[in-house]
Design a protein around this motif. Structure first.
Motif, PDB file in Angstrom:
ATOM      1  N   TYR A  63       0.812  -1.221   0.000  1.00  0.00           N
ATOM      2  CA  TYR A  63       0.000   0.000   0.000  1.00  0.00           C
ATOM      3  C   TYR A  63       0.843   1.268   0.000  1.00  0.00           C
ATOM      4  O   TYR A  63       0.507   2.251  -0.660  1.00  0.00           O
ATOM      5  N   TYR A  64       1.956   1.275   0.721  1.00  0.00           N
ATOM      6  CA  TYR A  64       2.758   2.496   0.799  1.00  0.00           C
ATOM      7  C   TYR A  64       3.306   2.916  -0.560  1.00  0.00           C
ATOM      8  O   TYR A  64       3.573   4.095  -0.790  1.00  0.00           O
ATOM      9  N   SER A  65       3.495   1.959  -1.448  1.00  0.00           N
ATOM     10  CA  SER A  65       4.060   2.284  -2.763  1.00  0.00           C
ATOM     11  C   SER A  65       3.049   2.967  -3.681  1.00  0.00           C
ATOM     12  O   SER A  65       3.427   3.523  -4.716  1.00  0.00           O
ATOM     13  N   ARG A  66       1.773   2.946  -3.313  1.00  0.00           N
ATOM     14  CA  ARG A  66       0.736   3.526  -4.174  1.00  0.00           C
ATOM     15  C   ARG A  66      -0.238   4.425  -3.419  1.00  0.00           C
ATOM     16  O   ARG A  66      -1.199   4.927  -3.996  1.00  0.00           O
ATOM     17  N   ALA A  67       0.010   4.649  -2.144  1.00  0.00           N
ATOM     18  CA  ALA A  67      -0.914   5.445  -1.334  1.00  0.00           C
ATOM     19  C   ALA A  67      -0.753   6.931  -1.620  1.00  0.00           C
ATOM     20  O   ALA A  67       0.346   7.405  -1.940  1.00  0.00           O
ATOM     21  N   PRO A  68      -1.821   7.709  -1.509  1.00  0.00           N
ATOM     22  CA  PRO A  68      -1.697   9.162  -1.658  1.00  0.00           C
ATOM     23  C   PRO A  68      -0.913   9.756  -0.492  1.00  0.00           C
ATOM     24  O   PRO A  68      -0.789   9.139   0.572  1.00  0.00           O
ATOM     25  N   ASP A  69      -0.410  10.946  -0.679  1.00  0.00           N
ATOM     26  CA  ASP A  69       0.379  11.612   0.354  1.00  0.00           C
ATOM     27  C   ASP A  69      -0.468  12.528   1.233  1.00  0.00           C
ATOM     28  O   ASP A  69       0.062  13.160   2.150  1.00  0.00           O
ATOM     29  N   VAL A  70      -1.759  12.605   0.951  1.00  0.00           N
ATOM     30  CA  VAL A  70      -2.664  13.427   1.746  1.00  0.00           C
ATOM     31  C   VAL A  70      -3.784  12.534   2.281  1.00  0.00           C
ATOM     32  O   VAL A  70      -4.487  11.871   1.514  1.00  0.00           O
ATOM     33  N   ASN A  71      -3.903  12.462   3.600  1.00  0.00           N
ATOM     34  CA  ASN A  71      -4.941  11.668   4.270  1.00  0.00           C
ATOM     35  C   ASN A  71      -5.082  10.262   3.684  1.00  0.00           C
ATOM     36  O   ASN A  71      -6.171   9.835   3.279  1.00  0.00           O
TER      37      ASN A  71
ATOM     38  N   LYS B 299      -5.743   6.408   3.250  1.00  0.00           N
ATOM     39  CA  LYS B 299      -6.533   5.387   3.925  1.00  0.00           C
ATOM     40  C   LYS B 299      -6.859   4.312   2.905  1.00  0.00           C
ATOM     41  O   LYS B 299      -7.438   4.601   1.857  1.00  0.00           O
ATOM     42  N   ASN B 300      -6.489   3.087   3.206  1.00  0.00           N
ATOM     43  CA  ASN B 300      -6.769   1.993   2.285  1.00  0.00           C
ATOM     44  C   ASN B 300      -8.174   1.461   2.546  1.00  0.00           C
ATOM     45  O   ASN B 300      -8.412   0.742   3.515  1.00  0.00           O
ATOM     46  N   ALA B 301      -9.101   1.826   1.677  1.00  0.00           N
ATOM     47  CA  ALA B 301     -10.495   1.427   1.840  1.00  0.00           C
ATOM     48  C   ALA B 301     -10.843   0.177   1.045  1.00  0.00           C
ATOM     49  O   ALA B 301     -11.995  -0.268   1.059  1.00  0.00           O
ATOM     50  N   GLU B 302      -9.850  -0.408   0.346  1.00  0.00           N
ATOM     51  CA  GLU B 302     -10.098  -1.572  -0.501  1.00  0.00           C
ATOM     52  C   GLU B 302      -9.602  -2.834   0.192  1.00  0.00           C
ATOM     53  O   GLU B 302      -8.439  -2.921   0.589  1.00  0.00           O
ATOM     54  N   LYS B 303     -10.483  -3.820   0.301  1.00  0.00           N
ATOM     55  CA  LYS B 303     -10.100  -5.066   0.956  1.00  0.00           C
ATOM     56  C   LYS B 303      -9.131  -5.864   0.111  1.00  0.00           C
ATOM     57  O   LYS B 303      -8.217  -6.502   0.626  1.00  0.00           O
ATOM     58  N   TYR B 304      -9.307  -5.844  -1.185  1.00  0.00           N
ATOM     59  CA  TYR B 304      -8.465  -6.643  -2.065  1.00  0.00           C
ATOM     60  C   TYR B 304      -7.630  -5.740  -2.956  1.00  0.00           C
ATOM     61  O   TYR B 304      -8.083  -4.697  -3.419  1.00  0.00           O
ATOM     62  N   SER B 305      -6.414  -6.167  -3.209  1.00  0.00           N
ATOM     63  CA  SER B 305      -5.521  -5.450  -4.112  1.00  0.00           C
ATOM     64  C   SER B 305      -5.477  -6.185  -5.445  1.00  0.00           C
ATOM     65  O   SER B 305      -5.573  -7.413  -5.497  1.00  0.00           O
ATOM     66  N   ASP B 306      -5.326  -5.436  -6.531  1.00  0.00           N
ATOM     67  CA  ASP B 306      -5.280  -6.058  -7.854  1.00  0.00           C
ATOM     68  C   ASP B 306      -4.080  -6.981  -8.015  1.00  0.00           C
ATOM     69  O   ASP B 306      -4.128  -7.951  -8.759  1.00  0.00           O
ATOM     70  N   ASN B 307      -3.003  -6.673  -7.316  1.00  0.00           N
ATOM     71  CA  ASN B 307      -1.786  -7.466  -7.485  1.00  0.00           C
ATOM     72  C   ASN B 307      -1.438  -8.252  -6.229  1.00  0.00           C
ATOM     73  O   ASN B 307      -0.275  -8.435  -5.902  1.00  0.00           O
ATOM     74  N   ILE B 308      -2.461  -8.727  -5.514  1.00  0.00           N
ATOM     75  CA  ILE B 308      -2.207  -9.498  -4.301  1.00  0.00           C
ATOM     76  C   ILE B 308      -1.441 -10.770  -4.647  1.00  0.00           C
ATOM     77  O   ILE B 308      -1.668 -11.392  -5.688  1.00  0.00           O
TER      78      ILE B 308
ATOM     79  N   GLU C 229       0.517 -14.568  -3.280  1.00  0.00           N
ATOM     80  CA  GLU C 229       0.360 -15.667  -2.334  1.00  0.00           C
ATOM     81  C   GLU C 229       1.110 -15.362  -1.041  1.00  0.00           C
ATOM     82  O   GLU C 229       2.251 -14.908  -1.056  1.00  0.00           O
ATOM     83  N   GLY C 230       0.462 -15.605   0.081  1.00  0.00           N
ATOM     84  CA  GLY C 230       1.083 -15.367   1.374  1.00  0.00           C
ATOM     85  C   GLY C 230       0.726 -14.032   1.994  1.00  0.00           C
ATOM     86  O   GLY C 230       0.971 -13.815   3.178  1.00  0.00           O
ATOM     87  N   TRP C 231       0.154 -13.120   1.212  1.00  0.00           N
ATOM     88  CA  TRP C 231      -0.243 -11.834   1.772  1.00  0.00           C
ATOM     89  C   TRP C 231      -1.488 -12.005   2.631  1.00  0.00           C
ATOM     90  O   TRP C 231      -2.402 -12.758   2.295  1.00  0.00           O
ATOM     91  N   VAL C 232      -1.525 -11.278   3.719  1.00  0.00           N
ATOM     92  CA  VAL C 232      -2.677 -11.324   4.610  1.00  0.00           C
ATOM     93  C   VAL C 232      -3.821 -10.510   4.019  1.00  0.00           C
ATOM     94  O   VAL C 232      -3.612  -9.442   3.444  1.00  0.00           O
ATOM     95  N   ILE C 233      -5.040 -11.020   4.137  1.00  0.00           N
ATOM     96  CA  ILE C 233      -6.235 -10.250   3.791  1.00  0.00           C
ATOM     97  C   ILE C 233      -6.946  -9.943   5.097  1.00  0.00           C
ATOM     98  O   ILE C 233      -7.413 -10.841   5.791  1.00  0.00           O
ATOM     99  N   GLY C 234      -7.000  -8.678   5.443  1.00  0.00           N
ATOM    100  CA  GLY C 234      -7.616  -8.307   6.703  1.00  0.00           C
ATOM    101  C   GLY C 234      -7.359  -6.850   7.013  1.00  0.00           C
ATOM    102  O   GLY C 234      -7.001  -6.056   6.141  1.00  0.00           O
ATOM    103  N   LYS C 235      -7.526  -6.489   8.263  1.00  0.00           N
ATOM    104  CA  LYS C 235      -7.307  -5.127   8.721  1.00  0.00           C
ATOM    105  C   LYS C 235      -5.900  -4.984   9.299  1.00  0.00           C
ATOM    106  O   LYS C 235      -5.153  -5.957   9.420  1.00  0.00           O
TER     107      LYS C 235
END
Length: 574
Positions: free
Chosen positions: A504-512, A514-523, A525-531
């Protein structure tokens, strides 16, 4: 008795052959040596030889107290091939030289089916006494680390593959599903290049050294050891109890622990340097001042409580804290860390609007108001979902003495429901991190010093700074953040509003952000899905987990977890 030098030639040669058969043939293994060793015939634990040679101590990529990584020289010695077992320790007790270990819970002493398990629930002094009886001593940190990896930089005894239950009895399912130790030699595939077994897992092992959080920079290059006065010693090797095998099982990992403690996940092994020991350790002098548990103190938790009372480390609960909110002004701050894990990068300058955040974690008493008002369901209060009765007792709901402790054993939805009922919300990752570290980029809420029990409720000398539970909210004011927000390191992990994404940090905006998407397009194997969880807990000892930048992905519907709680935030109304 005096062991015949020819026997040492055989043992040494066997050790070297074993090492060469397990290791890359291009890596030289030091040749065999002849050594004479005095040891009583009563100690029948098998031994192996570790030749004198260069070795690696520490890790520049590990925790702060493992640095700097250094090349050192370690003199040759012999060492127990396995951890000291209950049967071996019993011979010392029967000989009148050792005191009986503590009992109760998962302590192995006094159980007919545990003779071939490692002895546990022994203090550092118990281990020193046994090794002295056996004709040796405890290993130094340098010796312990050398027997695990020789002069290689591999993080584990077997190489680079992450610790799991195929190689070590670690905390996956608590003791690989057995909820206790296993017999020694249960994981021969986890042996080191010298054939030393169970260096990782089963029980953490006492070493000779006194702990110093500054690492190794002031120690010499040959046979380094820290024998200075101090009641905190160093454990090595992880155990069946700890559930972060990748982090805790590294050979360079150090775990500071009070010498006069008795825990089901602590044991030891001995080394035998011979008559010309280069380490100036006098066991008699140490043991002459060793604390002696009273005859009524057989249970391990009772012994630990009595030890803390005698040391004056029993902390009375402070005054009940009334919840309030702290205003964090709008502006930029540094988010992430180059020293942290990859998902904490890239480090960015982030702008966050002004907001308010709870000064303390939400308490049991506060959550009870929501339950009584019908806005929240009762959280889990312990029971059959936990395999061990004592685990269920760690949930604070339903414990009258913990009304001012943080509510725990709640999932994300339960935390979110409370914040909504209170007219608030869960904080975003950016808000939480800014509230924790301010604008100067500090590593921890209080600054750059490593976590300790003066600033945070952590696993130091036992979970919860030895209390084996959470502490009341606001118990560590010295650990407050620059804005005065407390308990942002330790006590309980805290739920965050964001969905977790490794990248997320590689694509997050620099102003406020917040990752509101549960799934990433490029998820992957081994990545956690959750909060996201932040802050570390009372059951975490690794310093990196308590850094303000550390992130942990976790299932939002997780089973009750007694290390997890939360605090709330809200927007600032213009």
């Amino acid at each position: 008795m005096r062991i015949n030098p020819r026997m040492f030639q055989f043992l040494t040669g066997f050790s070297v052959l074993f090492a060469c058969s397990r290791n890359d043939p291009t890596v030289p293994i030091p040749p065999a040596e002849y050594v004479e060793l005095h040891a009583p015939s009563a100690d029948r634990t098998p031994i192996r030889h570790i030749p004198g040679s260069a070795s690696v101590l520490g890790s520049d990529t590990g925790e702060e107290d493992e640095r700097p990584e250094r090349r050192i020289e370690v003199s040759g010695f012999f060492v127990h091939e396995i951890e000291v077992t209950v049967d071996a320790f019993r011979r010392c007790v029967d000989d009148g030289r050792c005191q009986e270990p503590a009992v109760g819970g998962e302590c192995n002493w006094g159980r007919d089916d545990r003779g071939d398990h490692p002895v546990n629930c022994v203090s550092w002094y118990d281990a020193v006494r046994f090794c002295d009886w056996a004709g040796g001593r405890l290993p130094t940190e340098a010796e312990w680390e050398k027997m695990g990896r020789a002069d290689l930089v591999q993080p584990y005894p077997w190489g680079y593959e992450t610790a799991d239950c195929s190689r070590a009895i670690v905390g996956n399912g608590l003791g690989c599903g057995e909820l206790s130790t296993w017999p020694v030699r249960s994981r021969t595939t986890g042996a080191s290049v010298y054939g030393i077994e169970d260096l990782v897992g089963n029980v953490a092992e006492w070493t000779l050294d006194t702990y110093d959080p500054t690492g190794y920079g002031d120690l010499g290059d040959r046979d380094p050891v820290r024998l200075s006065n101090g009641d905190t010693k160093v454990l090595r090797g992880n155990s069946w109890y700890y559930s972060d095998p990748k982090l805790d099982s590294r050979l360079s990992n150090r775990y500071p622990f009070p010498a006069n403690r008795y825990y089901p996940y602590i044991g030891f092994r001995c080394v035998f340097p011979g008559a010309d020991d280069v380490i100036p350790f006098a066991a008699d002098a140490v043991l002459s001042n060793a604390p002696v548990p009273g005859p009524a103190s057989r249970n391990w938790s009772d012994r630990n409580l009595r030890a803390r009372i005698s040391e004056g480390t029993i902390d009375a609960d402070g005054p009940v804290r009334e919840q309030s909110m702290v205003r964090v002004p709008a502006g930029e701050f540094t988010m992430g860390s180059e020293e942290g894990q990859y998902h904490e990068r890239p480090v960015r300058t982030v702008y966050v609007d002004a907001f308010e955040i709870d000064m303390y974690e939400v308490s049991v008493a506060a959550f009870a108001e929501c339950v009584e008002a019908g806005g929240c369901d009762e959280p889990y209060g312990g029971g059959p979902i936990f395999p061990k009765e004592w685990e269920g007792q760690n949930c604070n709901w339903g414990a009258p003495s913990r009304m001012n402790h943080p509510v725990n054993c709640v999932n994300w939805y339960e935390a979110n429901a409370y914040c909504r009922w209170a007219g608030k919300r869960l904080p975003t990752e950016a808000e939480w991190e800014k509230a924790a570290r301010g604008t100067d980029g500090r590593a921890y809420p209080w600054g750059s010093d490593q976590p300790d029990c003066e600033r945070a409720v952590i696993d130091r000398g036992g979970d919860g700074c030895g209390r084996e539970t959470t502490w009341p909210i606001g118990s560590m004011p010295a650990g407050a953040s620059p804005y005065g927000v407390e308990d942002m390191s330790g006590n309980v992990w805290e739920w965050i509003d964001d969905w977790y994404a490794y990248d997320y940090y590689s694509r997050a905006p620099d102003v406020n952000p917040k990752n509101a998407e549960k799934y990433s397009d490029n998820i992957q194997e081994g990545w956690v899905i959750g909060k996201v969880l932040r802050g570390g807990s009372w059951a975490d000892q690794a310093t990196s987990l308590h850094r303000a930048s550390h992130r942990l992905g976790y299932s939002e519907t997780t089973f009750p977890d007694y290390t997890i709680g939360f605090r709330c935030a809200r927007d600032v109304t213009p």
